[in-house]
Design a protein around this motif. Structure first.
Motif, PDB file in Angstrom:
ATOM      1  N   ILE A   7      71.448  59.344  19.629  1.00 23.25           N
ATOM      2  CA  ILE A   7      72.583  59.574  20.504  1.00 23.25           C
ATOM      3  C   ILE A   7      73.866  59.598  19.675  1.00 23.25           C
ATOM      4  CG2 ILE A   7      73.824  58.767  22.556  1.00 23.25           C
ATOM      5  CD1 ILE A   7      70.774  59.250  23.045  1.00 23.25           C
ATOM      6  N   TYR A   8      74.505  60.757  19.621  1.00 25.06           N
ATOM      7  CA  TYR A   8      75.790  60.900  18.932  1.00 25.06           C
ATOM      8  C   TYR A   8      76.869  61.101  19.985  1.00 25.06           C
ATOM      9  CZ  TYR A   8      73.116  61.683  14.661  1.00 25.06           C
ATOM     10  OH  TYR A   8      72.268  61.544  13.592  1.00 25.06           O
ATOM     11  N   ILE A   9      77.991  60.437  19.810  1.00 23.33           N
ATOM     12  CA  ILE A   9      79.076  60.580  20.772  1.00 23.33           C
ATOM     13  C   ILE A   9      80.377  60.922  20.056  1.00 23.33           C
ATOM     14  CG2 ILE A   9      78.104  59.056  22.544  1.00 23.33           C
ATOM     15  CD1 ILE A   9      80.411  57.067  21.376  1.00 23.33           C
ATOM     16  N   ASP A  10      81.243  61.579  20.782  1.00 19.61           N
ATOM     17  CA  ASP A  10      82.619  61.788  20.358  1.00 19.61           C
ATOM     18  C   ASP A  10      83.392  60.643  21.005  1.00 19.61           C
ATOM     19  OD1 ASP A  10      85.345  62.495  20.317  1.00 19.61           O
ATOM     20  OD2 ASP A  10      84.860  64.633  20.292  1.00 19.61           O
ATOM     21  N   GLU A  11      83.778  59.663  20.210  1.00 18.55           N
ATOM     22  CA  GLU A  11      84.436  58.471  20.755  1.00 18.55           C
ATOM     23  C   GLU A  11      85.666  58.818  21.580  1.00 18.55           C
ATOM     24  OE1 GLU A  11      84.944  56.020  17.198  1.00 18.55           O
ATOM     25  OE2 GLU A  11      83.489  54.633  18.056  1.00 18.55           O
ATOM     26  N   GLY A  12      86.380  59.865  21.197  1.00 17.92           N
ATOM     27  CA  GLY A  12      87.575  60.258  21.933  1.00 17.92           C
ATOM     28  C   GLY A  12      87.260  60.636  23.371  1.00 17.92           C
ATOM     29  N   LEU A  13      86.133  61.335  23.574  1.00 17.23           N
ATOM     30  CA  LEU A  13      85.750  61.719  24.932  1.00 17.23           C
ATOM     31  C   LEU A  13      85.400  60.497  25.780  1.00 17.23           C
ATOM     32  CD1 LEU A  13      83.545  64.894  24.287  1.00 17.23           C
ATOM     33  CD2 LEU A  13      85.876  64.797  25.190  1.00 17.23           C
ATOM     34  N   LEU A  14      84.693  59.541  25.192  1.00 14.22           N
ATOM     35  CA  LEU A  14      84.349  58.332  25.946  1.00 14.22           C
ATOM     36  C   LEU A  14      85.567  57.461  26.200  1.00 14.22           C
ATOM     37  CD1 LEU A  14      80.888  57.053  24.663  1.00 14.22           C
ATOM     38  CD2 LEU A  14      81.444  58.185  26.806  1.00 14.22           C
ATOM     39  N   GLN A  15      86.442  57.356  25.217  1.00 22.61           N
ATOM     40  CA  GLN A  15      87.631  56.522  25.379  1.00 22.61           C
ATOM     41  C   GLN A  15      88.585  57.097  26.424  1.00 22.61           C
ATOM     42  OE1 GLN A  15      89.036  56.200  21.348  1.00 22.61           O
ATOM     43  NE2 GLN A  15      87.599  54.557  20.851  1.00 22.61           N
ATOM     44  N   ALA A  16      88.489  58.405  26.673  1.00 23.46           N
ATOM     45  CA  ALA A  16      89.344  59.044  27.677  1.00 23.46           C
ATOM     46  C   ALA A  16      88.884  58.748  29.107  1.00 23.46           C
ATOM     47  CB  ALA A  16      89.379  60.553  27.446  1.00 23.46           C
ATOM     48  N   LEU A  17      87.647  58.260  29.257  1.00 32.04           N
ATOM     49  CA  LEU A  17      87.138  57.942  30.596  1.00 32.04           C
ATOM     50  C   LEU A  17      87.792  56.669  31.133  1.00 32.04           C
ATOM     51  CD1 LEU A  17      83.276  58.436  30.196  1.00 32.04           C
ATOM     52  CD2 LEU A  17      84.859  59.892  31.470  1.00 32.04           C
ATOM     53  N   PRO A  18      88.121  56.646  32.408  1.00 31.14           N
ATOM     54  CA  PRO A  18      88.548  55.378  33.007  1.00 31.14           C
ATOM     55  C   PRO A  18      87.413  54.356  32.907  1.00 31.14           C
ATOM     56  CG  PRO A  18      89.004  57.241  34.470  1.00 31.14           C
ATOM     57  CD  PRO A  18      88.158  57.759  33.350  1.00 31.14           C
ATOM     58  N   ALA A  19      87.765  53.088  32.787  1.00 33.04           N
ATOM     59  CA  ALA A  19      86.766  52.026  32.585  1.00 33.04           C
ATOM     60  C   ALA A  19      85.710  52.020  33.686  1.00 33.04           C
ATOM     61  CB  ALA A  19      87.446  50.668  32.498  1.00 33.04           C
ATOM     62  N   ASP A  20      86.106  52.207  34.942  1.00 35.37           N
ATOM     63  CA  ASP A  20      85.127  52.170  36.022  1.00 35.37           C
ATOM     64  C   ASP A  20      84.184  53.373  35.953  1.00 35.37           C
ATOM     65  OD1 ASP A  20      87.246  53.862  36.748  1.00 35.37           O
ATOM     66  OD2 ASP A  20      86.919  53.524  38.892  1.00 35.37           O
ATOM     67  N   GLU A  21      84.677  54.512  35.487  1.00 34.77           N
ATOM     68  CA  GLU A  21      83.819  55.688  35.343  1.00 34.77           C
ATOM     69  C   GLU A  21      82.796  55.481  34.218  1.00 34.77           C
ATOM     70  OE1 GLU A  21      84.266  60.488  34.585  1.00 34.77           O
ATOM     71  OE2 GLU A  21      85.963  59.364  35.406  1.00 34.77           O
ATOM     72  N   TYR A  22      83.255  54.877  33.104  1.00 36.03           N
ATOM     73  CA  TYR A  22      82.342  54.559  32.010  1.00 36.03           C
ATOM     74  C   TYR A  22      81.274  53.566  32.485  1.00 36.03           C
ATOM     75  CZ  TYR A  22      80.337  52.735  27.752  1.00 36.03           C
ATOM     76  OH  TYR A  22      79.438  52.336  26.791  1.00 36.03           O
ATOM     77  N   ASP A  23      81.683  52.548  33.223  1.00 36.86           N
ATOM     78  CA  ASP A  23      80.735  51.549  33.721  1.00 36.86           C
ATOM     79  C   ASP A  23      79.693  52.190  34.639  1.00 36.86           C
ATOM     80  OD1 ASP A  23      82.090  49.667  32.261  1.00 36.86           O
ATOM     81  OD2 ASP A  23      83.052  48.711  33.994  1.00 36.86           O
ATOM     82  N   THR A  24      80.120  53.107  35.487  1.00 36.43           N
ATOM     83  CA  THR A  24      79.197  53.823  36.374  1.00 36.43           C
ATOM     84  C   THR A  24      78.216  54.657  35.545  1.00 36.43           C
ATOM     85  OG1 THR A  24      80.807  53.887  38.165  1.00 36.43           O
ATOM     86  CG2 THR A  24      79.038  55.521  38.242  1.00 36.43           C
ATOM     87  N   LEU A  25      78.738  55.326  34.541  1.00 37.04           N
ATOM     88  CA  LEU A  25      77.910  56.132  33.640  1.00 37.04           C
ATOM     89  C   LEU A  25      76.865  55.257  32.938  1.00 37.04           C
ATOM     90  CD1 LEU A  25      77.765  59.045  32.336  1.00 37.04           C
ATOM     91  CD2 LEU A  25      79.210  58.106  30.547  1.00 37.04           C
ATOM     92  N   MET A  26      77.298  54.115  32.418  1.00 28.52           N
ATOM     93  CA  MET A  26      76.397  53.213  31.698  1.00 28.52           C
ATOM     94  C   MET A  26      75.355  52.611  32.640  1.00 28.52           C
ATOM     95  SD  MET A  26      75.360  52.022  28.884  1.00 28.52           S
ATOM     96  CE  MET A  26      76.598  52.268  27.650  1.00 28.52           C
ATOM     97  N   ARG A  27      75.774  52.231  33.850  1.00 30.29           N
ATOM     98  CA  ARG A  27      74.818  51.698  34.827  1.00 30.29           C
ATOM     99  C   ARG A  27      73.725  52.714  35.122  1.00 30.29           C
ATOM    100  NH1 ARG A  27      78.816  48.967  37.078  1.00 30.29           N
ATOM    101  NH2 ARG A  27      79.536  50.704  38.347  1.00 30.29           N
ATOM    102  N   GLY A  28      74.104  53.969  35.339  1.00 35.61           N
ATOM    103  CA  GLY A  28      73.127  55.021  35.601  1.00 35.61           C
ATOM    104  C   GLY A  28      72.190  55.230  34.426  1.00 35.61           C
ATOM    105  N   CYS A  29      72.744  55.198  33.234  1.00 38.12           N
ATOM    106  CA  CYS A  29      71.933  55.367  32.022  1.00 38.12           C
ATOM    107  C   CYS A  29      70.929  54.223  31.883  1.00 38.12           C
ATOM    108  CB  CYS A  29      72.850  55.422  30.805  1.00 38.12           C
ATOM    109  SG  CYS A  29      71.969  55.634  29.257  1.00 38.12           S
ATOM    110  N   LEU A  30      71.383  53.000  32.095  1.00 38.94           N
ATOM    111  CA  LEU A  30      70.492  51.841  31.971  1.00 38.94           C
ATOM    112  C   LEU A  30      69.406  51.849  33.051  1.00 38.94           C
ATOM    113  CD1 LEU A  30      73.156  49.154  31.066  1.00 38.94           C
ATOM    114  CD2 LEU A  30      71.417  50.136  29.541  1.00 38.94           C
ATOM    115  N   ARG A  31      69.757  52.261  34.253  1.00 43.58           N
ATOM    116  CA  ARG A  31      68.742  52.364  35.314  1.00 43.58           C
ATOM    117  C   ARG A  31      67.703  53.419  34.955  1.00 43.58           C
ATOM    118  NH1 ARG A  31      73.276  51.968  39.681  1.00 43.58           N
ATOM    119  NH2 ARG A  31      73.227  49.733  40.124  1.00 43.58           N
ATOM    120  N   HIS A  32      68.163  54.552  34.429  1.00 41.37           N
ATOM    121  CA  HIS A  32      67.249  55.609  34.004  1.00 41.37           C
ATOM    122  C   HIS A  32      66.323  55.087  32.903  1.00 41.37           C
ATOM    123  CE1 HIS A  32      65.720  59.585  33.251  1.00 41.37           C
ATOM    124  NE2 HIS A  32      66.165  59.573  32.011  1.00 41.37           N
ATOM    125  N   ALA A  33      66.882  54.364  31.944  1.00 40.84           N
ATOM    126  CA  ALA A  33      66.079  53.788  30.856  1.00 40.84           C
ATOM    127  C   ALA A  33      65.055  52.798  31.415  1.00 40.84           C
ATOM    128  CB  ALA A  33      66.990  53.103  29.838  1.00 40.84           C
TER     129      ALA A  33
END
Length: 130
Positions: A7-33
């Motif tokens: 998994i490669y990320i562009d840190e700038g794109l992730l840092q631009a996300l609001p914290a709650d949007e990132y948390d929602t994204l991570m929750r979905g990813c962890l549930r999928h995993a």
């Protein structure tokens, strides 16, 4: 077969996300995993610490040199990995598409080499741990 999803990320794109949007994204990813792990597809998943914590070892002409950081020539940085079981490359790509990270960088899908075959090729016995 086993595949490593790097998994490669562009840190700038992730840092631009609001914290709650990132948390929602991570929750979905962890549930999928969790679902993939329950199915026996996901063997291991791990997020890496930020690149500021990385060190790189290079040995040239018997001289070891350790430098801080990954010093890769890219905006995308290795952020984590998933080790999966899949029938073939196509299935591994379908599994990779279930994770959101390609929207913020890329996911490299690479088959694992057969280390037992390599041990045999170089004249070593296959051990129970390989």
């Amino acid at each position: 077969m086993q595949f490593l999803l790097l998994i490669y990320i562009d840190e700038g794109l992730l840092q631009a996300l609001p914290a709650d949007e990132y948390d929602t994204l991570m929750r979905g990813c962890l549930r999928h995993a969790d679902e993939l792990q329950a199915q026996g597809t996901l063997v291991l998943a791990q997020q890496l610490e930020p690149v500021s914590q990385a060190r790189t070892l290079r040995t040239r002409q018997a001289q070891a040199r350790i430098t801080d950081g990954p010093f890769a020539e890219t905006r995308e940085l290795l952020a984590g990995f998933n080790l999966i079981n899949a029938a073939d490359h196509d299935e591994a790509m379908r599994i990779a598409q279930g994770f959101p990270w390609s929207r913020y960088g890329s996911i490299e899908v690479r088959p694992l080499a057969n280390m037992d075959a390599e041990r045999q090729r170089v004249g070593l016995a296959v051990t129970a741990t390989t």
